[in-house]
Scaffold this motif. Structure first.
Motif, PDB file in Angstrom:
ATOM      1  N   SER B  49      79.616  26.783  12.599  1.00 27.20           N
ATOM      2  CA  SER B  49      78.231  27.261  12.709  1.00 27.20           C
ATOM      3  C   SER B  49      77.326  26.241  13.376  1.00 27.20           C
ATOM      4  N   GLU B  50      77.571  24.952  13.098  1.00 27.97           N
ATOM      5  CA  GLU B  50      76.683  23.911  13.619  1.00 27.97           C
ATOM      6  C   GLU B  50      76.721  23.853  15.147  1.00 27.97           C
ATOM      7  N   ILE B  51      77.935  23.841  15.713  1.00 21.63           N
ATOM      8  CA  ILE B  51      77.990  23.732  17.184  1.00 21.63           C
ATOM      9  C   ILE B  51      77.553  25.032  17.846  1.00 21.63           C
ATOM     10  N   VAL B  52      77.850  26.161  17.212  1.00 29.03           N
ATOM     11  CA  VAL B  52      77.395  27.448  17.750  1.00 29.03           C
ATOM     12  C   VAL B  52      75.860  27.464  17.816  1.00 29.03           C
ATOM     13  N   ASN B  53      75.217  27.057  16.715  1.00 21.85           N
ATOM     14  CA  ASN B  53      73.745  27.051  16.693  1.00 21.85           C
ATOM     15  C   ASN B  53      73.158  26.075  17.698  1.00 21.85           C
ATOM     16  N   GLU B  54      73.835  24.937  17.860  1.00 21.00           N
ATOM     17  CA  GLU B  54      73.351  23.959  18.837  1.00 21.00           C
ATOM     18  C   GLU B  54      73.353  24.587  20.237  1.00 21.00           C
ATOM     19  N   TYR B  55      74.413  25.329  20.559  1.00 26.77           N
ATOM     20  CA  TYR B  55      74.499  25.988  21.864  1.00 26.77           C
ATOM     21  C   TYR B  55      73.500  27.121  22.006  1.00 26.77           C
ATOM     22  N   LEU B  56      73.324  27.909  20.944  1.00 27.12           N
ATOM     23  CA  LEU B  56      72.415  29.053  21.048  1.00 27.12           C
ATOM     24  C   LEU B  56      70.958  28.578  21.119  1.00 27.12           C
ATOM     25  N   THR B  57      70.680  27.381  20.608  1.00 27.53           N
ATOM     26  CA  THR B  57      69.323  26.837  20.660  1.00 27.53           C
ATOM     27  C   THR B  57      69.001  26.306  22.060  1.00 27.53           C
ATOM     28  N   ASP B  58      69.900  25.492  22.625  1.00 31.61           N
ATOM     29  CA  ASP B  58      69.658  24.929  23.953  1.00 31.61           C
ATOM     30  C   ASP B  58      70.993  24.628  24.637  1.00 31.61           C
ATOM     31  N   ALA B  59      71.460  25.613  25.420  1.00 32.72           N
ATOM     32  CA  ALA B  59      72.792  25.508  26.020  1.00 32.72           C
ATOM     33  C   ALA B  59      72.871  24.362  27.023  1.00 32.72           C
ATOM     34  N   LYS B  60      71.782  24.158  27.763  1.00 33.97           N
ATOM     35  CA  LYS B  60      71.811  23.139  28.811  1.00 33.97           C
ATOM     36  C   LYS B  60      71.949  21.742  28.201  1.00 33.97           C
ATOM     37  N   LYS B  61      71.179  21.533  27.139  1.00 35.73           N
ATOM     38  CA  LYS B  61      71.223  20.256  26.458  1.00 35.73           C
ATOM     39  C   LYS B  61      72.616  20.020  25.866  1.00 35.73           C
ATOM     40  N   ALA B  62      73.179  21.076  25.286  1.00 37.93           N
ATOM     41  CA  ALA B  62      74.503  20.962  24.675  1.00 37.93           C
ATOM     42  C   ALA B  62      75.568  20.687  25.740  1.00 37.93           C
ATOM     43  N   ASN B  63      75.459  21.367  26.891  1.00 39.38           N
ATOM     44  CA  ASN B  63      76.415  21.110  27.976  1.00 39.38           C
ATOM     45  C   ASN B  63      76.349  19.656  28.432  1.00 39.38           C
ATOM     46  N   ASP B  64      75.117  19.136  28.522  1.00 38.13           N
ATOM     47  CA  ASP B  64      74.939  17.734  28.913  1.00 38.13           C
ATOM     48  C   ASP B  64      75.636  16.801  27.932  1.00 38.13           C
ATOM     49  N   LYS B  65      75.578  17.175  26.667  1.00 33.37           N
ATOM     50  CA  LYS B  65      76.121  16.334  25.613  1.00 33.37           C
ATOM     51  C   LYS B  65      77.656  16.405  25.550  1.00 33.37           C
ATOM     52  N   TYR B  66      78.209  17.586  25.752  1.00 32.98           N
ATOM     53  CA  TYR B  66      79.640  17.769  25.479  1.00 32.98           C
ATOM     54  C   TYR B  66      80.539  17.843  26.706  1.00 32.98           C
ATOM     55  N   LEU B  67      80.016  18.337  27.834  1.00 25.11           N
ATOM     56  CA  LEU B  67      80.887  18.534  28.994  1.00 25.11           C
ATOM     57  C   LEU B  67      80.915  17.294  29.870  1.00 25.11           C
ATOM     58  N   ASP B  68      82.092  17.020  30.420  1.00 26.79           N
ATOM     59  CA  ASP B  68      82.283  15.862  31.294  1.00 26.79           C
ATOM     60  C   ASP B  68      82.383  16.346  32.737  1.00 26.79           C
ATOM     61  N   GLU B  69      81.850  15.548  33.650  1.00 23.83           N
ATOM     62  CA  GLU B  69      81.842  15.930  35.064  1.00 23.83           C
ATOM     63  C   GLU B  69      83.233  16.165  35.631  1.00 23.83           C
ATOM     64  N   GLU B  70      84.225  15.454  35.117  1.00 23.84           N
ATOM     65  CA  GLU B  70      85.581  15.631  35.647  1.00 23.84           C
ATOM     66  C   GLU B  70      86.441  16.494  34.729  1.00 23.84           C
ATOM     67  N   GLY B  71      85.802  17.117  33.763  1.00 22.05           N
ATOM     68  CA  GLY B  71      86.532  18.032  32.887  1.00 22.05           C
ATOM     69  C   GLY B  71      87.147  17.367  31.672  1.00 22.05           C
ATOM     70  N   ASN B  72      86.998  16.019  31.563  1.00 18.85           N
ATOM     71  CA  ASN B  72      87.519  15.339  30.377  1.00 18.85           C
ATOM     72  C   ASN B  72      86.425  15.356  29.300  1.00 18.85           C
ATOM     73  N   SER B  73      86.142  16.566  28.817  1.00 19.45           N
ATOM     74  CA  SER B  73      84.998  16.766  27.935  1.00 19.45           C
ATOM     75  C   SER B  73      85.275  16.271  26.522  1.00 19.45           C
ATOM     76  N   LYS B  74      84.243  16.388  25.662  1.00 16.65           N
ATOM     77  CA  LYS B  74      84.321  15.793  24.323  1.00 16.65           C
ATOM     78  C   LYS B  74      85.419  16.437  23.466  1.00 16.65           C
ATOM     79  N   VAL B  75      86.014  15.580  22.641  1.00 14.46           N
ATOM     80  CA  VAL B  75      87.043  16.042  21.707  1.00 14.46           C
ATOM     81  C   VAL B  75      86.364  16.303  20.363  1.00 14.46           C
ATOM     82  N   LEU B  76      86.519  17.539  19.867  1.00 17.54           N
ATOM     83  CA  LEU B  76      85.808  17.952  18.663  1.00 17.54           C
ATOM     84  C   LEU B  76      86.769  18.310  17.536  1.00 17.54           C
ATOM     85  N   GLU B  77      86.300  18.069  16.305  1.00 18.96           N
ATOM     86  CA  GLU B  77      86.989  18.603  15.127  1.00 18.96           C
ATOM     87  C   GLU B  77      86.062  19.630  14.518  1.00 18.96           C
ATOM     88  N   ILE B  78      86.542  20.873  14.429  1.00 19.44           N
ATOM     89  CA  ILE B  78      85.714  21.974  13.961  1.00 19.44           C
ATOM     90  C   ILE B  78      86.308  22.559  12.681  1.00 19.44           C
TER      91      ILE B  78
END
Lengths: 181, 159
Positions: B49-78
């Motif tokens: 729920s936490e990451i879903v809400n973070e994305y639904l609140t501000d997707a652009k900000k979340a993309n900046d935080k989690y996605l990597d320019e070369e695709g080596n994006s963040k590793v998450l435990e959900i």
């Protein structure tokens, strides 16, 4: 007797309604294939979301670009990078289309139909009109779609100006789509 | 041997070694294997729920935080409740973690190697998965539905 008849009517109505409604799926496969004298490059993506609406012929796909998997890590990094698809800025590609010859596709009858999908394809934040053929198969009330078409990378402002990628990646790549709804 | 000749020979050897190292590095880079997500350190741990809400609140900000320019994006435990178990076209298991009251969830795709770890998991179980984020949750007006957060190369985290 009357009751069972009513049940049958109800069941048929329900199943027909189900068929007429928009159907969504995540069981999809997108493949990029590029061939040059230097090498063949292939990437696969199994994470796209698709929807089809038999009542009006709407076809939609949303493709998470970072889900494309390459054989070599370096290719994958190039693919995602700012110079190529800039997947951090544009994490999704999108196809929104309509089946232009909806009268030729009978979603209620088993068979294989050739659909003309006309719409817009957005990759790398650039939208272009597309018109492609897709095969729609209806079997036992289940719909599946398959298509193969070419896209010119320059149309989507995707181009390597110099270096190895510019010679090893084709200017036009083949895209294969399959989806089970 | 004069000093000049000796210097020249040393230079040649150094140059040769240099070229060899360069070729080796280039070959390694070119053939570098895909990132091993499971042996990569976890960047963030959340409830679905936490990451879903973070994305639904501000997707652009979340993309900046989690996605990597070369695709080596963040590793998450959900951590979340199993809402659906399916299989993709590549015969990889896909587990949707979604709370009944949430608009979207986290869709975790496993691999050929980790598929078997999902054997005993049932809908309704509370589990934790580790994987790399590929895309965020959003409402798509063309699909007329919410898209889930997708994570890939997943495995079950036993606690």
């Amino acid at each position: 007797m009357k009751k069972s008849f009513l049940t049958i009517v109800a069941l048929v109505t329900i199943s027909l309604t189900a068929l007429a409604q928009k159907q969504a799926t995540t069981k999809t496969h997108f493949k990029f294939f590029s061939t040059t004298p230097a090498e063949n490059i292939e990437a696969n993506n199994y994470a796209a979301v698709g929807a089809i609406d038999p009542s009006n012929g709407d076809v939609v796909f949303s493709v998470p670009m970072q889900s494309f998997e390459f054989e070599k890590a370096l290719m994958q990094e190039h693919f995602n990078s700012k110079k190529f698809l800039d997947t951090k800025t544009n994490p999704k590609a999108k196809l929104t289309g309509k089946i232009a010859n909806l009268d030729k596709v009978n979603f209620k009858k088993d068979g294989s139909y050739t659909a003309e999908v006309v719409g817009d394809l957005t990759i790398n934040g650039v939208t272009n009109p597309v018109k492609e053929k897709a095969t729609i198969i209806v079997k036992g009330g289940k719909i599946s779609l398959a298509s193969k078409f070419n896209i010119t990378l320059a149309d989507y402002k995707v181009a390597f100006k110099s270096g190895k990628p510019s010679t090893n990646i084709a200017k036009t790549v083949e895209v294969t789509v399959e989806a089970n709804y | 041997m004069t000093i000049k000749k000796k210097n020249f020979k040393t230079l040649l050897i150094l140059l040769g070694v240099g070229i060899l190292i360069a070729v080796a590095v280039a070959l390694y880079m070119f053939n570098k294997p895909a990132r091993d997500v499971q042996s990569t350190k976890t960047d963030f741990s959340y409830k679905a729920s936490e990451i879903v809400n973070e994305y639904l609140t501000d997707a652009k900000k979340a993309n900046d935080k989690y996605l990597d320019e070369e695709g080596n994006s963040k590793v998450l435990e959900i951590t979340g409740t199993v809402a659906q178990i399916s299989e993709d076209f590549n015969h990889q298991k896909v587990i949707l973690l979604k709370a009944a009251t949430d608009k979207a969830g986290v869709n975790a795709t496993f691999t050929k190697e980790t598929n078997s770890h999902t054997q005993n998991i049932k809908v309704g179980d509370e589990i934790t998965v580790k994987g790399v984020i590929r895309s965020g949750a959003t409402y798509d007006k063309d699909l007329e539905m919410y898209e889930n957060v997708t994570i890939d190369k997943s495995d079950i985290v036993s606690k």
